[in-house]
Write a protein that holds these residues in place. Sequence first.
Motif, PDB file in Angstrom:
ATOM      1  N   ASP A 139       0.861  -1.081  -0.030  1.00  0.00           N
ATOM      2  CA  ASP A 139       0.088  -0.006   0.038  1.00  0.00           C
ATOM      3  C   ASP A 139       0.890   1.280   0.123  1.00  0.00           C
ATOM      4  OD1 ASP A 139      -2.512  -0.977  -0.084  1.00  0.00           O
ATOM      5  OD2 ASP A 139      -2.430  -1.668   2.084  1.00  0.00           O
ATOM      6  N   GLY A 140       2.245   1.261  -0.143  1.00  0.00           N
ATOM      7  CA  GLY A 140       3.111   2.276  -0.234  1.00  0.00           C
ATOM      8  C   GLY A 140       3.345   2.862   1.273  1.00  0.00           C
ATOM      9  N   GLN A 142       1.974   9.301  -5.801  1.00  0.00           N
ATOM     10  CA  GLN A 142       0.946   9.689  -5.025  1.00  0.00           C
ATOM     11  C   GLN A 142       1.301  10.108  -3.614  1.00  0.00           C
ATOM     12  OE1 GLN A 142      -2.382  10.134  -6.934  1.00  0.00           O
ATOM     13  NE2 GLN A 142      -0.638   9.914  -8.416  1.00  0.00           N
ATOM     14  N   GLU A 161       2.752   7.247  -1.092  1.00  0.00           N
ATOM     15  CA  GLU A 161       4.160   6.733  -1.398  1.00  0.00           C
ATOM     16  C   GLU A 161       5.287   8.281  -1.123  1.00  0.00           C
ATOM     17  OE1 GLU A 161       4.776   6.055  -5.306  1.00  0.00           O
ATOM     18  OE2 GLU A 161       6.857   5.551  -5.254  1.00  0.00           O
ATOM     19  N   CYS A 214       5.551  -1.432  -5.181  1.00  0.00           N
ATOM     20  CA  CYS A 214       4.249  -1.648  -5.277  1.00  0.00           C
ATOM     21  C   CYS A 214       3.153  -0.658  -5.914  1.00  0.00           C
ATOM     22  CB  CYS A 214       3.868  -2.137  -3.766  1.00  0.00           C
ATOM     23  SG  CYS A 214       3.686  -0.567  -2.666  1.00  0.00           S
ATOM     24  N   GLN A 215       3.933   0.596  -5.847  1.00  0.00           N
ATOM     25  CA  GLN A 215       3.023   1.729  -6.147  1.00  0.00           C
ATOM     26  C   GLN A 215       3.181   2.229  -7.776  1.00  0.00           C
ATOM     27  OE1 GLN A 215       0.630   3.214  -3.953  1.00  0.00           O
ATOM     28  NE2 GLN A 215       1.323   0.970  -3.273  1.00  0.00           N
ATOM     29  N   CYS A 216       4.142   1.537  -8.337  1.00  0.00           N
ATOM     30  CA  CYS A 216       4.467   2.062  -9.720  1.00  0.00           C
ATOM     31  C   CYS A 216       3.680   1.150 -10.933  1.00  0.00           C
ATOM     32  CB  CYS A 216       6.164   1.635  -9.914  1.00  0.00           C
ATOM     33  SG  CYS A 216       7.098   2.643  -9.078  1.00  0.00           S
TER      34      CYS A 216
END
Length: 93
Positions: A38-39, A59, A62, A80-82
Amino acid sequence: MPKVTFKNSKETIETAQGSLLKDAVRENGWPIAFGCEDGVCGTCIIQVHNGKENLAPVQETEEQTLEMMCMKDGEHRLCCQCKVNGDVEFEGM
Ligand code: FES
């Protein structure tokens, strides 16, 4: 299709436009650990060598995590956020 290069193993694969980088990592067995996804935890930090502009923008969550880790330098991202929108070359930490 965007090309994703994992510098640690010098492997390059093709992935779908807009796909998550973590999916490419998992599918190819590249050794990056994930925690929260989940960043928030920072476990999956990577250094992006080329193609930073081809990853979806950072975002708020992150950004806060990178700031806490003193890694908000424009080169580090949380895998995980890319989302991948073009060619990218990165390294696991
Ligand atoms: S797995 Fe926790 S920030 Fe990516």
